[in-house]
Write a protein that holds these residues in place. Structure first.
Motif, mmCIF file in Angstrom:
data_model
loop_
_atom_site.group_PDB
_atom_site.id
_atom_site.type_symbol
_atom_site.label_atom_id
_atom_site.label_comp_id
_atom_site.label_asym_id
_atom_site.label_seq_id
_atom_site.Cartn_x
_atom_site.Cartn_y
_atom_site.Cartn_z
ATOM 1 N N ASP A 36 4.103 2.724 -8.109
ATOM 2 C CA ASP A 36 4.137 4.042 -7.482
ATOM 3 C C ASP A 36 5.558 4.542 -7.252
ATOM 4 O O ASP A 36 5.805 5.331 -6.356
ATOM 5 C CB ASP A 36 3.375 4.015 -6.153
ATOM 6 N N GLY A 96 8.799 4.297 -5.658
ATOM 7 C CA GLY A 96 9.290 3.565 -4.497
ATOM 8 C C GLY A 96 10.776 3.306 -4.550
ATOM 9 O O GLY A 96 11.470 3.652 -5.496
ATOM 10 N N ARG A 132 4.900 -1.554 -0.121
ATOM 11 C CA ARG A 132 4.421 -0.929 -1.357
ATOM 12 C C ARG A 132 4.132 -2.018 -2.365
ATOM 13 O O ARG A 132 4.816 -3.032 -2.422
ATOM 14 C CB ARG A 132 5.470 0.026 -1.928
#
Length: 99
Positions: free
Chosen positions: A6, A8, A74
């Motif tokens: 994602d 990050g 994350r």
């Protein structure tokens, strides 16, 4: 190589080294955290690194990195692209060699 699905935050070299030590500590305790691991090169743009570890510590390092699933809350994953007892062998990939 570390992968962030994602996006990050991208760690710098010092943060990457700390991440490796943390992964070792979480899986193998203080004995794992004491394993001498050197970050020889780290490319922040591609999240790729060359790590040096003694042969007897390879399985501990590999397992700690592959079982680590989160960085700063994350999801992340490590992928081992190549291993070798010789640094010179890491400069090229024989599978990509064109004759």
């Amino acid at each position: 190589r570390r992968e962030l699905p994602d996006g990050g935050a991208r760690p710098n070299a010092a943060q990457f080294k700390q991440l490796v030590v943390t992964a070792l500590r979480e899986l193998h305790g203080e004995v794992g955290a004491a394993l001498p691991v050197d970050v020889l090169t780290y490319e922040e743009k591609t999240l790729s690194a060359i790590l040096r570890v003694i042969t007897s510590g390879l399985v501990k390092l590999w397992s700690a990195l592959t079982l680590l699933g989160f960085y700063q809350n994350r999801r992340c994953a490590f992928r081992v692209l190549q291993t070798s007892p010789f640094l010179l062998a890491l400069c090229g990939n024989s599978r990509e060699l064109v004759l």
